[in-house]
Scaffold this motif. Structure first.
Motif, short mmCIF file in Angstrom:
data_model
loop_
_atom_site.label_atom_id
_atom_site.label_comp_id
_atom_site.label_asym_id
_atom_site.label_seq_id
_atom_site.Cartn_x
_atom_site.Cartn_y
_atom_site.Cartn_z
N SER A 42 0.84 -1.19 0.00
CA SER A 42 0.00 0.00 0.00
C SER A 42 0.88 1.25 0.00
O SER A 42 2.01 1.25 0.50
N VAL A 43 0.36 2.34 -0.50
CA VAL A 43 1.09 3.60 -0.61
C VAL A 43 1.14 4.30 0.75
O VAL A 43 0.13 4.38 1.45
N ILE A 44 2.33 4.87 1.09
CA ILE A 44 2.50 5.63 2.33
C ILE A 44 2.74 7.09 1.97
O ILE A 44 3.52 7.39 1.05
N GLN A 45 2.09 8.01 2.72
CA GLN A 45 2.39 9.42 2.53
C GLN A 45 2.31 10.14 3.89
O GLN A 45 1.69 9.66 4.84
N LEU A 46 2.98 11.33 3.94
CA LEU A 46 3.07 12.13 5.17
C LEU A 46 2.49 13.50 4.92
O LEU A 46 2.82 14.16 3.91
N LEU A 47 1.60 13.98 5.83
CA LEU A 47 0.96 15.29 5.71
C LEU A 47 1.36 16.18 6.88
O LEU A 47 1.60 15.70 8.00
N ASN A 48 1.43 17.50 6.64
CA ASN A 48 1.72 18.44 7.72
C ASN A 48 0.43 18.81 8.46
O ASN A 48 -0.67 18.37 8.06
N PRO A 49 0.51 19.65 9.54
CA PRO A 49 -0.70 19.99 10.29
C PRO A 49 -1.78 20.66 9.43
O PRO A 49 -2.97 20.62 9.79
N PHE A 108 4.98 11.87 -0.70
CA PHE A 108 4.16 10.79 -1.25
C PHE A 108 5.13 9.71 -1.71
O PHE A 108 5.89 9.92 -2.66
N ARG A 109 5.15 8.61 -0.99
CA ARG A 109 6.21 7.62 -1.16
C ARG A 109 7.55 8.33 -0.99
O ARG A 109 7.79 8.90 0.07
N ASP A 110 8.42 8.35 -1.99
CA ASP A 110 9.72 9.01 -1.86
C ASP A 110 9.78 10.33 -2.62
O ASP A 110 10.87 10.85 -2.88
N VAL A 111 8.63 10.88 -2.94
CA VAL A 111 8.57 12.15 -3.67
C VAL A 111 8.07 13.24 -2.73
O VAL A 111 7.10 13.05 -1.98
N ARG A 112 8.73 14.45 -2.78
CA ARG A 112 8.34 15.56 -1.92
C ARG A 112 7.62 16.63 -2.74
O ARG A 112 8.27 17.45 -3.39
N PRO A 113 6.27 16.64 -2.66
CA PRO A 113 5.53 17.69 -3.37
C PRO A 113 5.71 19.06 -2.72
O PRO A 113 5.66 20.09 -3.38
N LEU A 114 5.86 19.08 -1.36
CA LEU A 114 5.99 20.36 -0.64
C LEU A 114 7.36 20.96 -0.92
O LEU A 114 8.37 20.26 -0.92
N ASN A 136 14.81 7.82 4.81
CA ASN A 136 14.72 6.43 4.37
C ASN A 136 13.31 6.16 3.83
O ASN A 136 12.33 6.67 4.37
N PHE A 137 13.27 5.37 2.75
CA PHE A 137 11.98 4.95 2.22
C PHE A 137 12.07 3.47 1.84
O PHE A 137 13.01 3.04 1.20
N SER A 138 11.04 2.71 2.29
CA SER A 138 10.92 1.30 1.92
C SER A 138 9.45 0.94 1.98
O SER A 138 8.60 1.79 2.30
N ASP A 139 9.12 -0.32 1.69
CA ASP A 139 7.72 -0.75 1.76
C ASP A 139 7.16 -0.64 3.17
O ASP A 139 5.94 -0.52 3.35
N ASN A 140 8.05 -0.68 4.18
CA ASN A 140 7.60 -0.70 5.58
C ASN A 140 7.86 0.60 6.34
O ASN A 140 7.46 0.73 7.49
N GLU A 141 8.54 1.57 5.71
CA GLU A 141 8.90 2.78 6.47
C GLU A 141 9.07 3.97 5.56
O GLU A 141 9.66 3.88 4.47
N LEU A 142 8.57 5.12 6.06
CA LEU A 142 8.85 6.42 5.47
C LEU A 142 9.44 7.28 6.58
O LEU A 142 8.77 7.61 7.55
N LEU A 143 10.73 7.64 6.41
CA LEU A 143 11.47 8.36 7.46
C LEU A 143 11.88 9.72 6.90
O LEU A 143 12.61 9.79 5.90
N VAL A 144 11.42 10.81 7.56
CA VAL A 144 11.64 12.17 7.08
C VAL A 144 12.23 13.01 8.21
O VAL A 144 11.79 12.89 9.37
#
Length: 420
Positions: free
Chosen positions: A63-70, A77-83, A92-100
């Motif tokens: 499944s796709v992982i993404q990180l949002l701000n407040p 979005f995955r390993d791409v930074r739209p912001l 770090n990016f893998s199937d099990n972790e998104l580390l920013v």
């Protein structure tokens, strides 16, 4: 199609936040949060340092992982930074972790971040970033710089502009003290804390450090200190420079008055208590010199020292002995008196040589007496044998016994005395 609509209606993923320790600011404090297959952490980070945000997935099915701000803007979005905020960097990016990582954290970065996992139904997890603002350097102020013993002083310590509010502790040397704290709230949940310490000082506090310790999660060993300056009345002691033993007629006496105080005593006086000072006594500064002692000089000599705080004195009792004295009366003694109090007396010194001589004479006299008595009893000890009135033993009656006894006296051969 679902992916193309992520700009404004992104599905939230749960994320993990970890505060990393930088520039010896201490370890991050984290609280674990779990939601189905997502794991994340709350993070506390010191302003200006770097926070680590992590979204971890257990048993991910691609499944796709993404990180949002407040503000729910997509950071990664995955390993791409739209912001376009370059402070966010992919660690770090893998199937099990998104580390920013988020560098140079400010108060505006504080809030709730969202991890989203693209599943059916979608999953979200939340992590709060708390920004810590350390206080400025503590400000230590004293009501007065110099304090006299027995008086009260007040010291204030201020920790300005911290988040959260600081805690202030006090120490005097190794002794903890309790102050009174007031907290003032400023903008953006910032606080200024002021603590007031009141204490009564003694001369033992002179030069002792009073320490203000700031306790805050963003700093360690943050403190300021001030050394107390206490003024106190003199401490006075009379020292006998000469003679070393008993003071006898015809000898000289030299006394030194030692006085210490803060400030240093500005005046030292000698006097004789309840009597006139000897006419030929010589006073030189703190020294007293009397030559050719005699019994008229007996009495109490006092040294008085004073400074801006007060005065104190010490007494010396002089007793002049005879030149050839064998059994000394009470000897010279010194009485210490501080401030307005005096000792009633002091232990007397004993001439052990004289006492030892007297004991030896008494023992010798007793031995001589025992020897004389022994010889006397030996000479008078013995047994007497006599043949007087020997003829009276065989007499028939009393008259005959008397006649026989009297006759016995005439015979010098029948009567003999033996001394053994």
């Amino acid at each position: 199609m679902a992916i193309s609509g992520l700009g404004s209606h992104s599905i939230s993923l749960f994320f993990y936040v970890i505060f990393a320790t930088f520039l010896h600011k201490g370890a991050a404090q984290t609280i674990s949060v779990q939601g189905q297959n997502l794991v994340t952490n709350n993070v506390s980070v010191v302003e200006g340092e770097t926070a680590i945000i992590s979204c971890r997935v257990k048993n991910n099915d691609d499944s796709v992982i993404q990180l949002l701000n407040p503000n729910r803007q997509t950071i990664y979005f995955r390993d791409v930074r739209p912001l376009k905020d370059s402070r966010f960097q992919l660690v770090n990016f893998s199937d099990n972790e998104l580390l920013v990582s988020l560098s140079n954290v400010s108060l505006s970065d504080e809030g709730r971040y969202v991890c989203q996992l693209y599943t059916d139904p979608p999953q979200e997890a939340y992590a709060d970033i708390t920004v810590l603002v350390p206080p400025g350097n503590p400000i230590l102020e004293s009501r007065e710089e110099i304090v006299s013993e027995g008086n009260e002083t007040e010291i204030t310590c201020t920790a300005m502009g911290s988040k959260p509010a600081s805690t202030i502790k006090w120490m005097k040397g190794d002794q903890p003290l309790q102050g009174e704290a007031t907290v003032e709230e400023l903008y953006d949940r910032m606080f200024t804390v002021t603590s007031r310490l009141r204490l009564t000082v003694s001369k033992e506090d002179d030069g002792v450090a009073v320490i203000c310790i700031i306790d805050h999660p963003a700093v360690k060993d943050f403190q300021a200190q001030k050394y107390l300056e206490v003024q106190y009345k003199p401490e006075v002691e009379i020292v006998v420079e000469f003679p070393e033993g008993l003071t006898r007629e015809g000898e000289n006496l030299e006394l030194t008055c030692k006085a210490k105080g803060k400030p240093q005593p500005h005046q030292i006086n000698w006097l004789k208590v309840d009597d006139d000072f000897p006419s030929h006594a010589v006073i030189t500064g703190s020294d007293l010199f009397i030559e050719n002692l005699n019994k008229s000089y007996n009495g109490t000599y006092r040294c008085v020292a004073s400074n801006l705080v007060g005065e104190a004195y010490d007494d010396y009792i002089l007793y002049v002995y005879d030149v050839l004295t064998t059994t000394p009366p009470p000897t010279t003694t010194t009485i210490n008196a501080f401030q307005d109090s005096r000792a009633d007396g002091a232990p007397q010194k004993i001439d052990h040589a004289v006492i030892g001589g007297i004991v030896a004479v008494v023992v010798f006299a007793m031995l001589c007496l025992l020897i004389v008595l022994g010889r006397y009893f030996a000479r008078h000890k013995g047994t007497y044998f006599t043949h007087e009135a020997k003829g009276a033993d065989d007499a028939a009656d009393a008259d005959t016994a008397i006649i026989n006894a009297e006759g016995g006296h005439n015979n010098s051969d029948d009567k003999k005395e033996y001394y053994i």
